[in-house]
Motif scaffolding. Structure first.
Motif, PDB file in Angstrom:
ATOM      1  N   GLU A   4       0.824  -1.210   0.000  1.00 30.64           N
ATOM      2  CA  GLU A   4       0.000   0.000   0.000  1.00 30.64           C
ATOM      3  C   GLU A   4       0.861   1.265   0.000  1.00 30.64           C
ATOM      4  OE1 GLU A   4      -0.745  -2.597   1.792  1.00 30.64           O
ATOM      5  OE2 GLU A   4      -2.877  -3.046   1.545  1.00 30.64           O
ATOM      6  N   LEU A  48     -11.295   3.349  -9.539  1.00 27.79           N
ATOM      7  CA  LEU A  48     -11.182   2.721  -8.227  1.00 27.79           C
ATOM      8  C   LEU A  48     -12.247   3.265  -7.285  1.00 27.79           C
ATOM      9  CD1 LEU A  48      -9.536   0.908  -6.290  1.00 27.79           C
ATOM     10  CD2 LEU A  48      -8.149   2.920  -5.762  1.00 27.79           C
ATOM     11  N   THR A  52     -15.405   1.004  -5.797  1.00 29.48           N
ATOM     12  CA  THR A  52     -15.620   0.848  -4.361  1.00 29.48           C
ATOM     13  C   THR A  52     -16.962   1.427  -3.950  1.00 29.48           C
ATOM     14  OG1 THR A  52     -13.270   1.345  -4.248  1.00 29.48           O
ATOM     15  CG2 THR A  52     -14.384   1.006  -2.199  1.00 29.48           C
ATOM     16  N   LEU A 297      -8.047  -8.694  -0.035  1.00 31.91           N
ATOM     17  CA  LEU A 297      -8.110  -7.902  -1.262  1.00 31.91           C
ATOM     18  C   LEU A 297      -9.111  -6.760  -1.113  1.00 31.91           C
ATOM     19  CD1 LEU A 297      -7.229  -7.538  -4.203  1.00 31.91           C
ATOM     20  CD2 LEU A 297      -9.056  -9.113  -4.876  1.00 31.91           C
ATOM     21  N   ARG A 300      -7.594  -3.999   1.043  1.00 29.73           N
ATOM     22  CA  ARG A 300      -6.604  -3.194   0.333  1.00 29.73           C
ATOM     23  C   ARG A 300      -7.272  -2.215  -0.634  1.00 29.73           C
ATOM     24  NH1 ARG A 300      -1.359  -5.016   0.872  1.00 29.73           N
ATOM     25  NH2 ARG A 300      -1.094  -7.107   1.756  1.00 29.73           N
ATOM     26  N   ILE A 301      -8.225  -2.697  -1.387  1.00 33.67           N
ATOM     27  CA  ILE A 301      -8.897  -1.838  -2.367  1.00 33.67           C
ATOM     28  C   ILE A 301      -9.632  -0.699  -1.678  1.00 33.67           C
ATOM     29  CG2 ILE A 301     -10.757  -1.767  -4.077  1.00 33.67           C
ATOM     30  CD1 ILE A 301      -9.936  -4.578  -4.930  1.00 33.67           C
ATOM     31  N   ARG A 302     -10.316  -1.011  -0.581  1.00 34.55           N
ATOM     32  CA  ARG A 302     -11.061   0.021   0.135  1.00 34.55           C
ATOM     33  C   ARG A 302     -10.126   1.084   0.703  1.00 34.55           C
ATOM     34  NH1 ARG A 302     -16.460  -1.814   2.296  1.00 34.55           N
ATOM     35  NH2 ARG A 302     -15.984  -0.678   4.190  1.00 34.55           N
ATOM     36  N   TYR A 304      -7.106   1.902  -0.509  1.00 30.15           N
ATOM     37  CA  TYR A 304      -6.633   2.699  -1.645  1.00 30.15           C
ATOM     38  C   TYR A 304      -7.669   3.756  -2.009  1.00 30.15           C
ATOM     39  CZ  TYR A 304      -2.751  -0.470  -2.871  1.00 30.15           C
ATOM     40  OH  TYR A 304      -1.604  -1.203  -2.876  1.00 30.15           O
TER      41      TYR A 304
END
Length: 437
Positions: A4, A48, A52, A297, A300-302, A304
């Motif tokens: 991250e 992204l 989300t 996963l 991490r996406i949230r 970002y």
């Protein structure tokens, strides 16, 4: 955490250089087509954010559709209350005074001896040693040493005033609702209103195999589950880490959202809210390594998205005001950006609605929503780029006010035991875009 940090730092640096190249091309090297690079980066962060946000909508309005908190079946006779603090007697006293008379088994767990009416005080010994740290260490000590013949243990932060308590539903973990109150910085308070709007996703957590976060400022745990799972793990977000561990360990784990609400203090300054969100982000990312791959996963996406979402405020809006087109000036990009901007306003207004008619005047602050999202997100950026090496508690306004009358010879530092992850909000995996959290 390293992934991250490297990714966010790289994307941020490229965006700044590319934005500078678009505004003043003579000042940047011509090694790249900076306009094209800038457009790709903006599209990537926007995609992204959009992905989300879509996941949040599905989670909240599809998975969590028609969720209602179960009727309470456990009253005060089934509940032991434990309030966590460092040494803020006056703050704890207000919390004890807020408890309904039905909650008659009340204990204060402190790092130093304090005088509190209406509760038994227990001081965590300096020599006690375990894997858990700070608040987790205190909870683990009291789990081992304080007898409990009740079905549930209700943990409260020192500033969590309990309102509208009518009992607990039957579940392994019961999350109390959160409603921060205005005590210091108005921008910090607005950021918590915004977080409450996003945090309505909690109503879907009872239908997930693993809840996405927990808020330790008001959380009840079945005593038998607590003894089986324990709090003995090193983490900055002991509440979320506990819930994740329980969900993994217990085949029939249950989680419910209560109707009861805790009114904790919103961070009193921009510095404090940044540090609070910094700890939440760093703690959640670290704790997520114990989750199944799919949840890792998602985490991490949230994070970002939470960290990168203010780009529209910090980059796109200023360039547009300067008359400089971004992302090729495409209609799809404009439409997507506008939709996400409106969704941000919706989250803020949804938070105002959550507070109810008595606070409806805060809806007038909706033009500040873009700035509020930046306030809400900067701590996450800090948590990813520079995670705290040690625990830092958040000072609260009530404690600072009490210290104004303190003798100048008393050099004791004011502390606040708002150790939750929160979300809540905190968090908390509560992302700004989706979190928070």
């Amino acid at each position: 955490m390293k992934t991250e940090r490297v990714t966010l730092a790289g994307v941020g640096a490229l965006l700044l250089v590319a934005a500078l190249a678009v505004v003043t091309p003579s000042l940047t090297p011509g090694v790249l087509d900076w306009q094209r690079a800038f457009e790709l980066l903006l599209w990537g962060t926007t995609a992204l954010f959009a992905g989300t946000a879509l996941a949040w909508l599905v989670l909240t309005y599809v998975v969590g559709a028609n969720y209602e908190s179960p009727d309470p079946v456990h009253d005060g006779d089934d509940i032991q209350v434990r309030i966590l603090t460092v040494d803020a007697a006056n703050v704890v006293q207000a919390t004890v005074d807020s408890l309904p008379a039905t909650l008659d088994d009340v204990h204060v767990i402190a790092e130093a001896d304090v005088d509190v009416d209406g509760a038994d005080v227990h001081v965590v010994p300096d020599e006690f040693d375990c894997t858990a740290v700070r608040k987790g260490r205190a909870i683990e000590w009291v789990r081992r040493h304080l007898a409990c013949d009740r079905e549930f243990v209700l943990y409260l932060d020192e500033d969590s005033h309990v309102e509208s308590f009518d009992g607990l539903p039957d579940a392994d973990v019961v999350q109390l609702r959160e409603q921060p109150r205005h005590t210091g910085s108005t921008l910090s308070y607005l950021a918590d209103i915004y977080r409450m709007g996003v945090q309505i996703e909690q109503r879907a957590f009872a239908r997930l195999s693993i809840p996405l976060f927990a808020w330790g400022g008001g959380i009840a745990v079945r005593q038998s589950v607590e003894d089986e799972v324990t709090w003995d793990r090193e983490t900055l977000v002991e509440d979320t880490a506990f819930v994740w561990a329980a969900a993994k360990r217990l085949d029939d784990f249950t989680f419910e959202l209560a109707t009861a609400t805790c009114r904790n203090e919103a961070p009193p300054s921009l510095t404090e809210i940044t540090q609070q969100r910094r700890r939440w982000a760093a703690g959640n990312i670290e704790a997520a390594t114990e989750l199944p791959l799919g949840y890792q996963l998602l985490t991490r996406i949230r994070n970002y998205a939470w960290a990168l979402s203010p780009i529209v405020t910090l980059v796109v809006v200023p360039l547009s005001l300067l008359g400089i087109g971004v992302a090729g000036g495409g209609g799809l990009f404009v439409l997507t950006s506008l939709s996400l901007g409106l969704l941000t306003l919706f989250w803020y207004l949804r938070g105002v609605r959550y507070y109810g008619v008595d606070d409806v005047e805060w809806a007038l602050a909706v033009p500040l929503a873009p700035l509020v999202t930046v306030v809400h997100s900067m701590g996450t950026v800090a948590g990813i780029l520079a995670p705290p090496e040690e625990f830092r508690v958040t000072r609260i306004q009530g404690e600072c006010l009490a210290l104004q009358g303190q003798d100048e010879s008393d050099s004791r530092e004011p502390f606040h035991s708002q150790w939750h992850a929160g979300y809540s909000t905190h968090g908390n995996l509560n992302l700004q875009v989706a979190l928070s959290t």
